[in-house]
Design an enzyme around this catalytic site. Structure first.
Site, mmCIF file in Angstrom:
data_model
loop_
_atom_site.group_PDB
_atom_site.id
_atom_site.type_symbol
_atom_site.label_atom_id
_atom_site.label_comp_id
_atom_site.label_asym_id
_atom_site.label_seq_id
_atom_site.Cartn_x
_atom_site.Cartn_y
_atom_site.Cartn_z
ATOM 1 N N LYS A 155 0.844 -1.203 0.000
ATOM 2 C CA LYS A 155 0.000 0.000 0.000
ATOM 3 C C LYS A 155 0.881 1.255 0.000
ATOM 4 O O LYS A 155 0.604 2.227 -0.704
ATOM 5 C CB LYS A 155 -0.924 -0.013 1.236
ATOM 6 C CG LYS A 155 -1.989 -1.104 1.169
ATOM 7 C CD LYS A 155 -2.702 -1.349 2.508
ATOM 8 C CE LYS A 155 -3.649 -2.527 2.391
ATOM 9 N NZ LYS A 155 -4.343 -2.874 3.642
ATOM 10 N N GLN B 124 -4.652 -1.487 9.853
ATOM 11 C CA GLN B 124 -4.448 -2.797 9.227
ATOM 12 C C GLN B 124 -5.018 -3.900 10.137
ATOM 13 O O GLN B 124 -4.740 -3.936 11.331
ATOM 14 C CB GLN B 124 -2.940 -3.013 8.972
ATOM 15 C CG GLN B 124 -2.597 -4.287 8.220
ATOM 16 C CD GLN B 124 -3.180 -4.328 6.801
ATOM 17 O OE1 GLN B 124 -3.319 -3.305 6.147
ATOM 18 N NE2 GLN B 124 -3.543 -5.515 6.346
ATOM 19 N N ASP C 37 -11.184 2.700 4.704
ATOM 20 C CA ASP C 37 -11.613 1.303 4.544
ATOM 21 C C ASP C 37 -13.138 1.178 4.576
ATOM 22 O O ASP C 37 -13.672 0.120 4.250
ATOM 23 C CB ASP C 37 -11.064 0.469 5.705
ATOM 24 C CG ASP C 37 -9.826 -0.321 5.332
ATOM 25 O OD1 ASP C 37 -9.727 -0.748 4.173
ATOM 26 O OD2 ASP C 37 -8.981 -0.514 6.221
HETATM 27 N N1 GUN Z 1 -6.598 -6.972 6.224
HETATM 28 C C1 GUN Z 1 -6.958 -7.717 5.162
HETATM 29 N N2 GUN Z 1 -7.649 -6.995 4.265
HETATM 30 C C2 GUN Z 1 -7.745 -5.750 4.771
HETATM 31 C C3 GUN Z 1 -8.365 -4.535 4.300
HETATM 32 O O1 GUN Z 1 -8.970 -4.461 3.226
HETATM 33 N N3 GUN Z 1 -8.227 -3.468 5.129
HETATM 34 C C4 GUN Z 1 -7.576 -3.550 6.315
HETATM 35 N N4 GUN Z 1 -7.526 -2.443 7.053
HETATM 36 N N5 GUN Z 1 -7.012 -4.630 6.777
HETATM 37 C C5 GUN Z 1 -7.091 -5.734 6.008
#
Ligand code: GUN
Length: 313
Positions: free
Chosen positions: A66, A111, A134
């Site tokens: 990311k 995360q 998110d």
């Molecule tokens: N862990 C796995 N997929 C995601 C996601 O799309 N967002 C976040 N914040 N954590 C994750």
């Protein structure tokens, strides 16, 4: 036909880079008559802050991907926070509140998963909903349930509803289906999995796009009987290669959200038996190179979107 998520994600990131470069060059209009819109020259890059708690290797890999995509587009991630896995819940909340209050942060991502000792729902609910990139905050989930992904645009449509943020993986799936002109309205969609990250929000989005949606999960019976009728199959249950060719209606679009390590080969595989299913499906995403890169592209897109809304760009 292969649904090439990597290629689409690359082209989205390239256009976002142009959009960010243009935004940074933007100046307030010189004549008052040229526009009466609120115009603030931003004088800074869009900013995404990632909060990582602990050092799970998979989470660290995702965060690195990311961060790399952000820097490629010109999105700043310097306010990101890495906390040890033995920090208290209060310390995580405090870090989030600091980012909420920071006017230079446009987007916050915590995360997941968080360490088991922490109340994940409580922590997600602390994020300022306008920065919750998110879309996991209960208010954003509520707006998604009520409006589908259209809720992202509510503010610009002169509606008094707050503008929502939408979960990235489901937004990527809809973007992929639209890009390949795969019709959704009136089609039968089966979603395998009901997670808050993928299964539940993609079901809501497909429903708001007028699909007839069936959500199946670990307690569902006669799964194959449902799947075989579907025009669109979203596989997001986290079981390596579980979706078999015999389940698929010829010509169906199959979107594989799974990321698993094959117990047989140790290689990365999805939730779909790709080799066999690709012979029956009309459209199919590969793993890797399908939904994964689009999730990242949507995260950066939503960050830039939040920034542009803030400065009326
Ligand atoms: N862990 C796995 N997929 C995601 C996601 O799309 N967002 C976040 N914040 N954590 C994750």
């Amino acid at each position: 036909m292969l649904l090439n998520g990597k290629q689409l994600a690359d082209s989205i990131l390239n256009s976002l880079k142009t959009r960010v470069d243009d935004a940074l060059k933007a100046r307030a209009p010189s004549t008052a008559s040229s526009t009466n819109r609120l115009f603030l020259a931003p004088g800074r890059k869009p900013c995404l802050a990632v909060v990582q708690v602990g050092h799970r290797p998979d989470s660290s890999r995702y965060v690195e991907t990311k961060t790399k995509a952000a820097s490629r587009v010109g999105v700043d991630t310097s306010f990101s926070v890495k906390l040890a896995d033995n920090v208290s819940e209060a310390e995580v909340v405090e870090a989030i509140q600091g980012l909420n209050a920071n006017p230079e942060v446009d987007a916050i991502l915590v995360q997941l998963p968080l360490p088991r000792s922490m109340d994940q729902e409580k922590i997600l609910a602390c994020i300022d909903m306008s920065k919750d990139v998110d879309g996991f905050h209960p208010a954003n989930m509520g707006l998604l349930a009520r409006w589908g992904e259209v809720a992202r645009q509510q503010a610009s449509q002169g509606n008094s509803l707050p503008r929502s943020n939408v979960p990235c993986t489901p937004l990527g799936i809809i973007t992929l289906l639209d890009h390949y002109s795969i019709p959704i309205a009136g089609k039968r969609a089966v979603v395998l999995g009901r997670s808050n990250i993928v299964g539940l929000p993609i079901s809501l989005m497909l429903l708001h796009r007028d699909a007839s949606v069936t959500v199946l999960h670990s307690k569902s019976l006669q799964v194959e009987e449902h799947v075989v009728q579907a025009d669109i199959v979203i596989a997001a249950m986290g079981k390596p290669q579980a979706v078999k060719a015999s389940w698929i209606k010829p010509g169906a679009a199959v979107v594989d959200v799974g990321i698993n390590v094959s117990p047989q080969t140790g290689k990365l595989v999805g939730d779909v038996d790709f080799e066999a299913v690709s012979k029956v499906a009309g459209y199919i995403t590969p793993v890797p190179g399908g939904v994964g890169p689009l999730t990242v592209a949507m995260l950066i897109q939503s960050t830039v979107h939040n920034f542009c809304v803030k400065y009326s760009l």
